[in-house]
Design a protein around this motif. Structure first.
Motif, short mmCIF file in Angstrom:
data_model
loop_
_atom_site.label_atom_id
_atom_site.label_comp_id
_atom_site.label_asym_id
_atom_site.label_seq_id
_atom_site.Cartn_x
_atom_site.Cartn_y
_atom_site.Cartn_z
N LYS A 131 -2.87 -2.27 11.12
CA LYS A 131 -2.22 -1.78 9.90
C LYS A 131 -0.74 -2.12 9.99
N ILE A 156 0.89 1.42 6.36
CA ILE A 156 1.39 2.79 6.55
C ILE A 156 2.87 2.78 6.15
N LYS A 172 1.80 6.69 -2.81
CA LYS A 172 0.47 7.23 -2.52
C LYS A 172 -0.61 6.36 -3.12
N GLU A 176 -2.14 3.00 2.54
CA GLU A 176 -3.28 3.74 3.07
C GLU A 176 -2.81 5.11 3.59
N GLU A 177 -1.61 5.12 4.19
CA GLU A 177 -1.04 6.38 4.69
C GLU A 177 0.43 6.42 4.31
N VAL A 178 0.91 7.62 3.96
CA VAL A 178 2.35 7.80 3.71
C VAL A 178 2.82 8.90 4.66
N ILE A 179 3.80 8.58 5.49
CA ILE A 179 4.31 9.56 6.45
C ILE A 179 5.72 9.95 6.06
N ARG A 202 -1.18 4.83 18.34
CA ARG A 202 -2.05 4.15 17.38
C ARG A 202 -2.13 2.67 17.70
#
Ligand SMILES: Cc1ncc(COP(=O)(O)O)c(C=O)c1O
Length: 486
Positions: A131, A156, A172, A176-179, A202
């Motif tokens: 990713k 990400i 969003k 795939e991911e929002v940190i 990861r």
């Protein structure tokens, strides 16, 4: 130098196959600089594609020449806005390149694509197993998530929790991911901490750290700098000069365009703008500020201090007040009354908060160097108010509705900008700021001290060597595309 020789043949073959299946063709730097080089069939396809659509042909819209329309645009001149004297209060001509007409509404999509391209064409990044992680104070992770989507790579996004709602909501839908990391704009250290944690925990995470990725500098040197040159050629009257470029630093990528101008136009100076509330360059200082997009309390690895002639501090209260003057009805009416053409006033939403901060810094720079009417100062309107509607609403809630009286005060403030907090960098100042990189990059993030020294002592070879790689990189992109087309 960008590593162009380490390749993973198996992953590269997978990337070629994937691009063939998805109809993805990568743009070269030459095409991003000059879209007339893009094959006509791809240009024709753009006729039915929206500017922000998740469509691989939008990779060809990563350039400054997009027609300023939401859908179906082809290519024209560079998008820019010159602000009149009635608004700048200075004789010099202040011109900003306009980032709104990039997909995602900000020019940071170029930096993101540039960071990913070498990894894709060498096969070092394999989207079937990895990713792409995009650490950012805002637009870079939006650009990265978007480019990843166009290329069918999972992503990400990392950004501080204090950034505007608009950014989070759109992200969003894209990543795939929002940190969200703790803090606001200037909390870059927390972003780096998250990257270190992801790298350790990861195995699928590949960090595209804009703050140290040389392709970020390369993109602006190769694409943004020539775009400024093109605008100058278009608007210059006989005898006009480029006075310089004034650019705030998030990752210091955009400052690469300043290096290009400095080399191309003898006498042009480059100034870096920063928030007065976090005066890292001016005072080795720290603090929180509200100019979204400019992260600090550190010096990015890719900031070439040899090419930085001055630092300009901007009080963050100024852009915060001026976005109201530029966008609220009472503010716009006041500007028209002051003699700013209505068609210019109607375009002031092309400046987001950092764009207004850059404008303030460019005015201070022009006043400090006493630039005349035959001098053009370039700056950057990175993104637009499309990203900050919620900030205007918040201010109306906090400070009450915007009135004519407040607009008069804000216009007076703009006209009366002083040259305070402008520091012309001496040789020692430049070296002092360059050496601050040691603490972030060598001590904390494991960079080699030899490379730090090479950036300074061997600056011509280091930066010149990097810039000369663009031809080889383009050849690799063309070869990759040829295999995709089979
Ligand atoms: C709104 C905004 N302004 C300015 C910048 C700074 O640009 P650079 O990272 O190229 O220094 C950024 C970077 O993300 C940004 O998002």
């Amino acid at each position: 130098m960008i590593d162009l020789s380490t390749t993973d043949k198996a992953a590269r073959a997978l990337n070629v196959k994937r691009c063939r299946e998805k109809g993805i063709i990568l743009p070269t730097y030459a095409q991003m600089r000059d879209p007339s080089l893009i094959p006509q069939k791809y240009k024709d396809e753009l006729g039915t594609i929206g500017l922000w659509d998740v469509h691989p042909r939008n990779l060809f819209r990563v350039n400054w020449h997009n027609e300023p329309v939401e859908k179906g645009g082809k290519f024209g001149g560079v998008n820019y806005l010159e602000l009149p004297r009635e608004l700048t209060g200075t004789k010099a001509r202040i011109v900003g390149l306009v980032g709104k007409w990039f997909p995602t509404g900000a020019h940071k999509v170029g930096a993101a694509l540039s960071c990913l391209l070498p990894e894709l064409v060498t096969g070092r990044f394999d989207p079937t197993a990895k990713k792409a992680v995009w650490p950012s104070t805002g637009n870079y992770c939006r650009g990265g998530a978007y480019i990843s989507r166009l290329l069918s790579c999972p992503s990400i996004a990392i950004l501080p929790a204090g950034m505007s709602k608009e950014r989070f909501e759109w992200l969003k839908t894209m990543a795939e991911e929002v940190i969200a990391t703790p803090g606001c704009e200037s909390n870059v250290k927390e972003i780096f901490d998250k990257c270190i944690e992801l790298e350790a925990t990861r195995p699928d995470a590949v960090i595209f750290n804009q703050f140290d990725q040389l392709p970020n500098h390369l993109w602006h040197y190769t694409v943004t700098g020539p775009a400024m040159e093109e605008v100058f050629k278009k608007i210059a009257k006989s005898g006009d000069h480029v006075g310089g470029a004034v650019l705030s630093s998030g990752s210091a990528g955009t400052l690469g365009s300043g290096s290009y101008l400095r080399e191309t136009f003898p006498g042009a100076r480059v100034a870096v703008a920063e928030a007065l509330q976090c005066p890292t360059i001016l005072e080795n200082g720290f603090g929180d500020h509200r100019i979204e997009g400019i992260g600090d309390k550190h010096i990015p690895w890719i900031h070439n201090l040899r090419d930085t002639d001055a630092a300009v501090g901007v009080d963050d209260e100024l852009p915060v007040r001026l976005i109201r003057l530029f966008n609220e009805a009472a503010g716009r009416a006041t500007l028209v009354e002051a003699g700013v053409l209505p068609e210019t006033v109607a375009k002031l939403d092309l400046l987001g908060i950092s764009g207004v901060g850059n404008l303030v810094a460019a005015i201070k720079f022009a006043k400090y160097y006493e630039l005349g009417e035959d001098e053009v100062v370039f700056t950057m309107f990175t993104d637009s108010m499309a990203m900050y509607g919620s900030r205007l609403a918040e201010m109306n809630a906090e400070r009450g509705a915007y009135t004519q009286r407040q607009a008069d005060r804000d216009l007076d403030m703009l006209m009366g900008l002083s040259v305070d907090h402008v520091l012309e960098l001496s040789q020692v100042d430049k070296r002092r700021v360059h050496q601050l990189k040691y603490f972030t990059w060598v001590e904390q993030l494991g960079k080699g001290v030899d490379e730090l020294r090479a950036q300074w002592n061997g600056h011509r070879e280091y930066w010149g060597g990097l810039r000369s790689q663009v031809g080889a990189l383009d050849a690799m992109i063309e070869e990759f595309n040829a295999e995709v087309l089979g």
